[in-house]
Design a protein around this motif. Structure first.
Motif, PDB file in Angstrom:
ATOM      1  N   ALA A 113       0.796  -1.140  -0.028  1.00  0.00           N
ATOM      2  CA  ALA A 113      -0.182  -0.097   0.100  1.00  0.00           C
ATOM      3  C   ALA A 113       0.936   1.272   0.073  1.00  0.00           C
ATOM      4  N   ASN A 114       0.179   2.488   0.170  1.00  0.00           N
ATOM      5  CA  ASN A 114       1.065   3.561   0.213  1.00  0.00           C
ATOM      6  C   ASN A 114       1.610   3.655   1.436  1.00  0.00           C
ATOM      7  N   ASN A 115       2.765   4.692   1.732  1.00  0.00           N
ATOM      8  CA  ASN A 115       3.366   4.599   2.914  1.00  0.00           C
ATOM      9  C   ASN A 115       2.555   4.808   4.150  1.00  0.00           C
ATOM     10  N   GLU A 116       1.405   5.958   3.763  1.00  0.00           N
ATOM     11  CA  GLU A 116       0.703   6.087   5.101  1.00  0.00           C
ATOM     12  C   GLU A 116      -0.212   4.977   5.429  1.00  0.00           C
ATOM     13  N   ILE A 117      -0.809   4.356   4.577  1.00  0.00           N
ATOM     14  CA  ILE A 117      -1.794   3.301   4.813  1.00  0.00           C
ATOM     15  C   ILE A 117      -0.817   2.013   5.411  1.00  0.00           C
ATOM     16  N   ALA A 118       0.319   1.802   5.066  1.00  0.00           N
ATOM     17  CA  ALA A 118       1.218   0.671   5.488  1.00  0.00           C
ATOM     18  C   ALA A 118       1.505   1.008   6.953  1.00  0.00           C
ATOM     19  N   GLY A 119       1.679   2.282   7.118  1.00  0.00           N
ATOM     20  CA  GLY A 119       1.997   2.753   8.599  1.00  0.00           C
ATOM     21  C   GLY A 119       0.805   2.479   9.420  1.00  0.00           C
ATOM     22  N   TRP A 120      -0.479   3.082   8.969  1.00  0.00           N
ATOM     23  CA  TRP A 120      -1.627   2.780   9.784  1.00  0.00           C
ATOM     24  C   TRP A 120      -1.887   1.436   9.927  1.00  0.00           C
ATOM     25  N   LEU A 121      -1.812   0.609   9.037  1.00  0.00           N
ATOM     26  CA  LEU A 121      -1.977  -0.717   9.391  1.00  0.00           C
ATOM     27  C   LEU A 121      -0.885  -1.438  10.366  1.00  0.00           C
ATOM     28  N   GLY A 122       0.255  -0.607  10.512  1.00  0.00           N
ATOM     29  CA  GLY A 122       1.142  -1.203  11.542  1.00  0.00           C
ATOM     30  C   GLY A 122       0.540  -0.814  12.972  1.00  0.00           C
ATOM     31  N   THR A 123      -0.307   0.262  13.016  1.00  0.00           N
ATOM     32  CA  THR A 123      -0.580   0.913  14.259  1.00  0.00           C
ATOM     33  C   THR A 123      -1.997  -0.177  14.773  1.00  0.00           C
ATOM     34  N   LYS A 124      -2.244  -0.849  13.978  1.00  0.00           N
ATOM     35  CA  LYS A 124      -3.523  -1.926  14.275  1.00  0.00           C
ATOM     36  C   LYS A 124      -3.072  -3.312  14.219  1.00  0.00           C
ATOM     37  N   GLY A 125      -1.560  -3.228  14.423  1.00  0.00           N
ATOM     38  CA  GLY A 125      -0.992  -4.748  14.696  1.00  0.00           C
ATOM     39  C   GLY A 125      -0.942  -5.406  13.489  1.00  0.00           C
ATOM     40  N   VAL A 126      -0.887  -4.943  12.320  1.00  0.00           N
ATOM     41  CA  VAL A 126      -0.569  -5.799  11.141  1.00  0.00           C
ATOM     42  C   VAL A 126       0.979  -5.296  10.590  1.00  0.00           C
ATOM     43  N   GLY A 127       1.853  -6.080  10.907  1.00  0.00           N
ATOM     44  CA  GLY A 127       3.171  -5.905  10.610  1.00  0.00           C
ATOM     45  C   GLY A 127       3.921  -6.032   9.197  1.00  0.00           C
ATOM     46  N   LYS A 128       3.050  -6.704   8.360  1.00  0.00           N
ATOM     47  CA  LYS A 128       3.790  -7.152   7.131  1.00  0.00           C
ATOM     48  C   LYS A 128       3.521  -6.148   5.940  1.00  0.00           C
ATOM     49  N   ALA A 129       3.060  -5.003   6.114  1.00  0.00           N
ATOM     50  CA  ALA A 129       2.749  -4.139   5.045  1.00  0.00           C
ATOM     51  C   ALA A 129       4.115  -3.351   4.287  1.00  0.00           C
ATOM     52  N   THR A 130       4.161  -3.299   3.288  1.00  0.00           N
ATOM     53  CA  THR A 130       5.184  -2.828   2.475  1.00  0.00           C
ATOM     54  C   THR A 130       4.749  -1.440   1.946  1.00  0.00           C
ATOM     55  N   GLY A 131       5.348  -0.379   2.429  1.00  0.00           N
ATOM     56  CA  GLY A 131       4.861   0.983   1.858  1.00  0.00           C
ATOM     57  C   GLY A 131       5.530   1.351   0.640  1.00  0.00           C
ATOM     58  N   MET A 132       4.935   2.114  -0.112  1.00  0.00           N
ATOM     59  CA  MET A 132       5.534   2.344  -1.614  1.00  0.00           C
ATOM     60  C   MET A 132       4.810   3.731  -1.959  1.00  0.00           C
ATOM     61  N   ASN A 133       5.493   4.210  -3.109  1.00  0.00           N
ATOM     62  CA  ASN A 133       4.639   5.435  -3.835  1.00  0.00           C
ATOM     63  C   ASN A 133       4.425   5.184  -5.283  1.00  0.00           C
ATOM     64  N   HIS A 134       3.778   6.568  -5.771  1.00  0.00           N
ATOM     65  CA  HIS A 134       3.706   6.596  -7.162  1.00  0.00           C
ATOM     66  C   HIS A 134       5.140   6.318  -7.989  1.00  0.00           C
ATOM     67  N   GLY A 135       5.314   5.583  -9.061  1.00  0.00           N
ATOM     68  CA  GLY A 135       6.194   5.638  -9.889  1.00  0.00           C
ATOM     69  C   GLY A 135       7.156   4.113  -9.409  1.00  0.00           C
ATOM     70  N   GLY A 136       6.910   3.813  -8.223  1.00  0.00           N
ATOM     71  CA  GLY A 136       7.496   2.565  -7.797  1.00  0.00           C
ATOM     72  C   GLY A 136       7.308   1.385  -8.075  1.00  0.00           C
ATOM     73  N   THR A 137       8.340   0.317  -8.265  1.00  0.00           N
ATOM     74  CA  THR A 137       7.841  -0.972  -8.509  1.00  0.00           C
ATOM     75  C   THR A 137       8.368  -1.913  -7.590  1.00  0.00           C
ATOM     76  N   VAL A 138       7.389  -2.785  -7.086  1.00  0.00           N
ATOM     77  CA  VAL A 138       7.988  -3.864  -6.081  1.00  0.00           C
ATOM     78  C   VAL A 138       7.836  -5.266  -6.829  1.00  0.00           C
ATOM     79  N   GLU A 139       8.798  -5.905  -6.801  1.00  0.00           N
ATOM     80  CA  GLU A 139       8.932  -7.346  -7.351  1.00  0.00           C
ATOM     81  C   GLU A 139       8.322  -8.301  -6.118  1.00  0.00           C
ATOM     82  N   TRP A 140       7.469  -9.029  -6.546  1.00  0.00           N
ATOM     83  CA  TRP A 140       6.787  -9.995  -5.583  1.00  0.00           C
ATOM     84  C   TRP A 140       6.598 -11.381  -6.228  1.00  0.00           C
ATOM     85  N   ASN A 141       7.413 -12.504  -5.952  1.00  0.00           N
ATOM     86  CA  ASN A 141       7.085 -13.821  -6.412  1.00  0.00           C
ATOM     87  C   ASN A 141       7.073 -13.806  -8.022  1.00  0.00           C
TER      88      ASN A 141
END
Ligand code: NI
Ligand code: MN
Length: 242
Positions: A78-106
């Motif tokens: 998700a974006n950085n802010e949503i990833a951080g918010w998920l962390g405050t809810k006890g969800v620890g595995k979120a990767t934050g990113m932003n427009h223009g970035g690419t994450v390789e996943w499997n």
């Protein structure tokens, strides 16, 4: 869900989308299930999930994010802010990113792109800053490339999405009021250079009046146009899209 050697896309209703990859990975975009009036009753539970993608913070895109994440322990992008918010809810595995970035996943390349929209998170009666809304262009290992626009108006950067990321299929909102309507979605298709479109974000509430039929009319000049109007819970395989 049989994938017939390709990617299978299941529209659960509104923007909520389930994707099954040929190697058996399951991806959920914008988890809004239990309170989502469009999702069939027998599809409101997610029993297994490998990756969750969140386009923006609005409740109709994140309503079940925490519950599904806790139940199925997926990776999350998700974006950085949503990833951080998920962390405050006890969800620890979120990767934050932003427009223009690419994450390789499997073996899948996930690029976050622009969306013209807002992204506040409703949290206990407060609105928490949720960063900037986005969309995702997902290039699967077999090169099939899907653009899930999230909530957005049409924007000029869609021509860059065409040039740089070359999507095969677009999932575009067409309901209007909070997003583009069918006329503006037709302009989006012309800029994206895409002929296969799965309409989303319509019909859920009375105010979302746009219809796939209106999109077919508005985009009737696009040769080879394929408006794939799924019913909530229905799937389509890659080979039926391109
Ligand atoms: Ni929204
Ligand atoms: Mn929305």
């Amino acid at each position: 869900m049989p994938s017939q050697g390709g990617v299978t896309v299941t529209w659960l209703g509104h923007a909520t989308t389930l994707i099954d990859t040929p190697d058996g990975k399951r991806i959920l975009i914008d988890p809004w299930l239990t309170q989502n009036p469009a999702v069939p009753e027998d599809r409101k539970q997610i029993d297994r999930l490998d990756l969750m993608l969140i386009t923006h913070g609005h409740l109709d895109h994140t309503g079940d994010a925490v519950a599904v994440a806790q139940a199925t322990q997926p990776d999350i992008i998700a974006n950085n802010e949503i990833a951080g918010w998920l962390g405050t809810k006890g969800v620890g595995k979120a990767t934050g990113m932003n427009h223009g970035g690419t994450v390789e996943w499997n073996g899948i390349a996930i690029t976050m792109v622009e969306a013209v929209h807002s992204s506040g998170i409703t949290d206990g009666g407060e609105t928490v800053y949720g960063g900037v809304a986005g969309g995702f262009v997902i290039r699967f290992a077999n090169d099939f490339t899907l653009y899930h626009a999230g909530d957005t108006d049409v924007f000029l950067g869609m021509s860059l999405i065409r040039d740089l990321l070359k999507p095969d299929v677009a999932m575009l909102p067409i309901g209007g009021h909070f997003t583009m309507d069918p006329t503006r979605a037709a302009a989006a298709l012309r800029m994206l250079g895409v002929t296969a479109v799965i309409p989303i974000h319509y019909g859920t509430f009375p105010v979302l009046t746009g219809t796939p039929q209106e999109l077919e009319l508005a985009a009737g000049d696009i040769s080879g146009l394929k408006v794939v109007a799924l019913k909530p819970g229905e799937s389509v395989s890659q080979s039926d899209l391109i």
